[in-house]
Design a protein around this motif. Structure first.
Motif, PDB file in Angstrom:
ATOM      1  N   LEU A 185       4.640  49.312  16.679  1.00 29.77           N
ATOM      2  CA  LEU A 185       4.227  50.773  16.312  1.00 29.77           C
ATOM      3  C   LEU A 185       3.495  50.426  14.674  1.00 29.77           C
ATOM      4  O   LEU A 185       4.398  50.211  13.647  1.00 29.77           O
ATOM      5  CB  LEU A 185       5.621  51.479  16.163  1.00 29.77           C
ATOM      6  CG  LEU A 185       5.317  52.936  15.537  1.00 29.77           C
ATOM      7  CD1 LEU A 185       4.514  53.682  16.664  1.00 29.77           C
ATOM      8  CD2 LEU A 185       6.655  53.659  15.355  1.00 29.77           C
ATOM      9  N   LEU A 186       2.281  51.407  14.906  1.00 34.91           N
ATOM     10  CA  LEU A 186       1.681  51.363  13.431  1.00 34.91           C
ATOM     11  C   LEU A 186       1.237  52.622  13.181  1.00 34.91           C
ATOM     12  O   LEU A 186       0.564  53.317  14.025  1.00 34.91           O
ATOM     13  CB  LEU A 186       0.279  50.308  13.634  1.00 34.91           C
ATOM     14  CG  LEU A 186       0.554  48.802  13.994  1.00 34.91           C
ATOM     15  CD1 LEU A 186       0.277  48.594  15.438  1.00 34.91           C
ATOM     16  CD2 LEU A 186      -0.365  47.938  13.137  1.00 34.91           C
ATOM     17  N   ILE A 187       1.402  52.976  11.785  1.00 34.40           N
ATOM     18  CA  ILE A 187       1.575  54.369  11.533  1.00 34.40           C
ATOM     19  C   ILE A 187       0.658  54.306  10.304  1.00 34.40           C
ATOM     20  O   ILE A 187       0.581  53.490   9.357  1.00 34.40           O
ATOM     21  CB  ILE A 187       2.672  55.033  11.064  1.00 34.40           C
ATOM     22  CG1 ILE A 187       3.732  54.705  12.123  1.00 34.40           C
ATOM     23  CG2 ILE A 187       2.482  56.517  10.551  1.00 34.40           C
ATOM     24  CD1 ILE A 187       4.956  54.597  11.736  1.00 34.40           C
ATOM     25  N   GLY A 188      -0.411  55.309  10.246  1.00 31.84           N
ATOM     26  CA  GLY A 188      -1.560  55.221   9.160  1.00 31.84           C
ATOM     27  C   GLY A 188      -2.034  56.645   8.563  1.00 31.84           C
ATOM     28  O   GLY A 188      -2.420  57.445   9.556  1.00 31.84           O
ATOM     29  N   VAL A 189      -1.796  57.157   7.560  1.00 33.65           N
ATOM     30  CA  VAL A 189      -2.185  58.483   7.064  1.00 33.65           C
ATOM     31  C   VAL A 189      -3.184  58.308   6.093  1.00 33.65           C
ATOM     32  O   VAL A 189      -2.712  57.943   4.878  1.00 33.65           O
ATOM     33  CB  VAL A 189      -0.929  59.321   6.946  1.00 33.65           C
ATOM     34  CG1 VAL A 189      -1.445  60.813   6.468  1.00 33.65           C
ATOM     35  CG2 VAL A 189      -0.093  59.462   7.953  1.00 33.65           C
ATOM     36  N   ALA A 190      -4.215  58.848   5.843  1.00 34.98           N
ATOM     37  CA  ALA A 190      -5.243  58.942   4.953  1.00 34.98           C
ATOM     38  C   ALA A 190      -5.442  60.587   4.631  1.00 34.98           C
ATOM     39  O   ALA A 190      -5.667  60.960   3.289  1.00 34.98           O
ATOM     40  CB  ALA A 190      -6.647  58.345   5.202  1.00 34.98           C
ATOM     41  N   GLY A 201      14.030  44.803  23.707  1.00 39.41           N
ATOM     42  CA  GLY A 201      15.399  44.105  24.051  1.00 39.41           C
ATOM     43  C   GLY A 201      15.679  42.893  22.952  1.00 39.41           C
ATOM     44  O   GLY A 201      14.802  42.724  22.087  1.00 39.41           O
ATOM     45  N   PRO A 202      16.843  42.190  23.226  1.00 41.69           N
ATOM     46  CA  PRO A 202      17.132  41.190  22.152  1.00 41.69           C
ATOM     47  C   PRO A 202      16.218  39.894  22.208  1.00 41.69           C
ATOM     48  O   PRO A 202      16.202  39.251  21.515  1.00 41.69           O
ATOM     49  CB  PRO A 202      18.543  40.694  22.716  1.00 41.69           C
ATOM     50  CG  PRO A 202      18.455  41.380  24.207  1.00 41.69           C
ATOM     51  CD  PRO A 202      17.898  42.371  24.196  1.00 41.69           C
ATOM     52  N   ASP A 203      15.392  39.639  23.245  1.00 36.35           N
ATOM     53  CA  ASP A 203      14.535  38.712  23.316  1.00 36.35           C
ATOM     54  C   ASP A 203      13.084  38.886  22.969  1.00 36.35           C
ATOM     55  O   ASP A 203      12.225  38.024  22.747  1.00 36.35           O
ATOM     56  CB  ASP A 203      14.319  38.159  24.804  1.00 36.35           C
ATOM     57  CG  ASP A 203      15.653  37.635  25.321  1.00 36.35           C
ATOM     58  OD1 ASP A 203      16.477  36.922  24.606  1.00 36.35           O
ATOM     59  OD2 ASP A 203      15.960  37.607  26.557  1.00 36.35           O
ATOM     60  N   ASP A 204      12.966  40.246  22.369  1.00 33.32           N
ATOM     61  CA  ASP A 204      11.486  40.677  21.920  1.00 33.32           C
ATOM     62  C   ASP A 204      11.238  40.423  20.482  1.00 33.32           C
ATOM     63  O   ASP A 204      12.356  40.462  19.684  1.00 33.32           O
ATOM     64  CB  ASP A 204      11.259  42.142  22.418  1.00 33.32           C
ATOM     65  CG  ASP A 204      11.248  42.319  23.956  1.00 33.32           C
ATOM     66  OD1 ASP A 204      10.664  41.479  24.537  1.00 33.32           O
ATOM     67  OD2 ASP A 204      11.987  43.246  24.541  1.00 33.32           O
ATOM     68  N   THR A 205      10.343  40.600  20.085  1.00 37.89           N
ATOM     69  CA  THR A 205       9.790  40.860  18.708  1.00 37.89           C
ATOM     70  C   THR A 205       9.245  42.186  18.311  1.00 37.89           C
ATOM     71  O   THR A 205       8.169  42.635  19.056  1.00 37.89           O
ATOM     72  CB  THR A 205       8.875  39.726  18.354  1.00 37.89           C
ATOM     73  OG1 THR A 205       9.299  38.224  18.396  1.00 37.89           O
ATOM     74  CG2 THR A 205       8.179  39.618  17.036  1.00 37.89           C
ATOM     75  N   ALA A 206       9.365  42.780  17.347  1.00 37.18           N
ATOM     76  CA  ALA A 206       8.953  44.176  17.075  1.00 37.18           C
ATOM     77  C   ALA A 206       8.258  44.326  15.714  1.00 37.18           C
ATOM     78  O   ALA A 206       9.141  43.799  14.755  1.00 37.18           O
ATOM     79  CB  ALA A 206      10.212  45.242  17.232  1.00 37.18           C
ATOM     80  N   CYS A 207       7.274  44.810  15.409  1.00 40.04           N
ATOM     81  CA  CYS A 207       6.451  45.242  14.129  1.00 40.04           C
ATOM     82  C   CYS A 207       6.523  46.631  13.907  1.00 40.04           C
ATOM     83  O   CYS A 207       6.006  47.496  14.927  1.00 40.04           O
ATOM     84  CB  CYS A 207       5.406  44.433  14.107  1.00 40.04           C
ATOM     85  SG  CYS A 207       5.427  42.620  14.193  1.00 40.04           S
ATOM     86  N   VAL A 208       6.970  47.061  12.709  1.00 37.06           N
ATOM     87  CA  VAL A 208       6.643  48.560  12.291  1.00 37.06           C
ATOM     88  C   VAL A 208       5.940  48.295  11.164  1.00 37.06           C
ATOM     89  O   VAL A 208       6.097  47.678  10.277  1.00 37.06           O
ATOM     90  CB  VAL A 208       7.721  49.126  12.023  1.00 37.06           C
ATOM     91  CG1 VAL A 208       7.507  50.732  11.304  1.00 37.06           C
ATOM     92  CG2 VAL A 208       8.679  49.352  13.638  1.00 37.06           C
ATOM     93  N   PHE A 209       4.475  48.900  10.942  1.00 35.84           N
ATOM     94  CA  PHE A 209       3.654  49.071   9.952  1.00 35.84           C
ATOM     95  C   PHE A 209       3.599  50.422   9.688  1.00 35.84           C
ATOM     96  O   PHE A 209       2.897  51.392  10.582  1.00 35.84           O
ATOM     97  CB  PHE A 209       2.350  48.106  10.742  1.00 35.84           C
ATOM     98  CG  PHE A 209       1.147  48.389   9.546  1.00 35.84           C
ATOM     99  CD1 PHE A 209       1.153  46.970   8.966  1.00 35.84           C
ATOM    100  CD2 PHE A 209       0.531  49.203   9.180  1.00 35.84           C
ATOM    101  CE1 PHE A 209      -0.174  46.725   7.933  1.00 35.84           C
ATOM    102  CE2 PHE A 209      -0.677  49.165   8.226  1.00 35.84           C
ATOM    103  CZ  PHE A 209      -0.790  47.889   7.553  1.00 35.84           C
ATOM    104  N   PHE A 210       3.572  50.763   8.287  1.00 36.62           N
ATOM    105  CA  PHE A 210       3.242  51.957   7.753  1.00 36.62           C
ATOM    106  C   PHE A 210       2.358  51.834   6.539  1.00 36.62           C
ATOM    107  O   PHE A 210       2.511  51.168   5.425  1.00 36.62           O
ATOM    108  CB  PHE A 210       4.519  52.635   7.357  1.00 36.62           C
ATOM    109  CG  PHE A 210       4.179  53.945   6.615  1.00 36.62           C
ATOM    110  CD1 PHE A 210       4.235  55.300   7.583  1.00 36.62           C
ATOM    111  CD2 PHE A 210       3.974  54.156   5.278  1.00 36.62           C
ATOM    112  CE1 PHE A 210       3.835  56.511   6.823  1.00 36.62           C
ATOM    113  CE2 PHE A 210       3.722  55.319   4.597  1.00 36.62           C
ATOM    114  CZ  PHE A 210       3.557  56.369   5.550  1.00 36.62           C
ATOM    115  N   SER A 211       1.351  52.656   6.532  1.00 33.47           N
ATOM    116  CA  SER A 211       0.190  52.609   5.480  1.00 33.47           C
ATOM    117  C   SER A 211      -0.142  54.033   5.304  1.00 33.47           C
ATOM    118  O   SER A 211      -0.514  54.993   5.845  1.00 33.47           O
ATOM    119  CB  SER A 211      -1.159  51.948   5.770  1.00 33.47           C
ATOM    120  OG  SER A 211      -1.904  51.902   4.552  1.00 33.47           O
TER     121      SER A 211
END
Length: 366
Positions: free
Chosen positions: A12-17, A78-88
């Motif tokens: 999930l990638l979030i960006g606000v300018a 789930g427990p076997d997954d990789t998750a990335c959260v990116f906020f700018s």
């Protein structure tokens, strides 16, 4: 690892300018999100399934939408997954700089009512705790200079002013939990730089290069969390000496877990001579050399020892991965290591992770 994709990866990638009620930020902020999303979804690079990479930009990055996005991420991993959260975007410190709360400033945030219109660190941490992925990496780039001016305060032009950025305490809170890590663009007393005319911020310029494969210095076919941070932390000061230093937080991280594939899973190319030499060497020595390179943090790296049927409590702790592997294989050779682990099982797991590694493929069970 699947050499043709990384379907266990979610982002999930979030960006606000273009803020509604707060000073705007350079367009590079939006480029950062779009470019990282494209890198993650590229089959030639990180190889996430495109549907698993979600972006929220500007008008779509409201407080409600961001919290909903985090809930939806939690629902699909789930427990076997990789998750990335990116906020700018903007961050703000509410209260004293030393122990005040930190908030993410969404597109609809109002500094006159900051506690009710932003996302507090407690809310953010609670949302992250619901993400049950086995590996979670959070990127925070929230101390940008407003517009072209170098400023460390966040204002709305109506008399409301807060310290820009995120506090160290908040970073620590967000990184809490097993398998959790946080990477931030700069220290709490620094500004995250965007050069005039640059497509990306300094931090994301280095991050993109790392994800493109530069962080995979051993050409293992994987981008790993420690390797990625080491690369970014070395490259950012080269681009802006003495002014910006990325930070890394993790309080319960035992392994150098994989974040994504590197160059679509491309591994190192070994010479025919090196491959044929593996026939002549002691198989235990060949296996040890391969494991030291592929799992540099020792038997805990990628949980390889446990997945092969071993018991980590039967192994002694060592200061380096090389020493840990040497001792572990010596123990294994004499029938120790716990559980059902043996040479065959350990070799099998390593081959599953690195199916194209010639030295491993040439090994035979003694």
């Amino acid at each position: 690892m699947n050499p043709t994709g990384y379907p266990q990866g979610h982002a999930l990638l979030i960006g606000v300018a273009n803020y509604q009620k707060v000073s705007r930020l350079p367009a590079a902020i939006l480029n950062d999100v779009n470019d990282v999303a494209a890198m993650l979804a590229s089959p030639h690079h990180c190889a996430y399934t495109p549907a698993n990479v979600v972006t929220l930009l500007d008008a779509n990055a409201t407080r409600a939408a961001v919290l909903k996005g985090l809930d939806e991420l939690a629902a699909r991993v789930g427990p076997d997954d990789t998750a990335c959260v990116f906020f700018s975007g903007h961050g703000a410190v509410v209260g004293s700089p030393s122990n005040g709360d930190s908030v993410l400033v969404t597109v609809d945030s109002d500094l006159a009512d900051i506690k009710n219109t932003c996302i507090s660190s407690d809310e953010f941490a609670a949302a992250l705790e619901q993400i049950k992925a086995g590996r979670l990496l959070v990127f925070i780039d929230a101390c940008h200079a407003g517009g072209a001016a170098i400023s460390k305060t966040l204002t709305d032009g109506k008399g409301h002013e807060f310290k820009s950025g995120y506090s160290q305490n908040a970073f620590t809170r967000l990184a809490a939990g097993r398998g959790r890590a946080l990477m931030a663009s700069c220290r709490a007393d620094e500004v995250s730089a965007v050069f005039t005319g640059a497509r990306n911020s300094v931090f994301t310029t280095a991050l993109l290069a790392g994800l493109r494969g530069a962080a995979d210095k051993s050409a293992s076919g994987l981008i790993r969390v420690f390797d990625l941070f080491n690369y970014v932390s070395e490259e950012v000061p080269k681009l802006i000496p003495d002014d910006q230093h990325p930070i890394f937080k993790a309080d319960n991280l035992e392994v150098n877990f994989a974040v994504a594939l590197s160059q679509g899973g491309k591994k190192s190319t070994w010479s025919t001579e090196a491959t044929s030499t593996a026939h002549k060497e002691d198989p235990w020595s060949v296996l040890e050399g391969a494991l030291i390179e592929l799992y540099p943090f020792g038997p805990r790296d990628q949980e390889v020892w446990s997945r092969a049927g071993g018991d980590l409590s039967r192994l002694q702790n060592h200061s380096t991965g090389q020493a840990a592997w040497h001792a572990a294989l010596r123990t294994l050779k004499h029938g120790g290591g716990g559980g059902s682990i043996n040479f065959r099982n350990l070799l099998k797991i390593a081959k599953e992770d690195f199916s194209n590694h010639p030295q491993l493929s040439m090994l035979q069970v003694p």
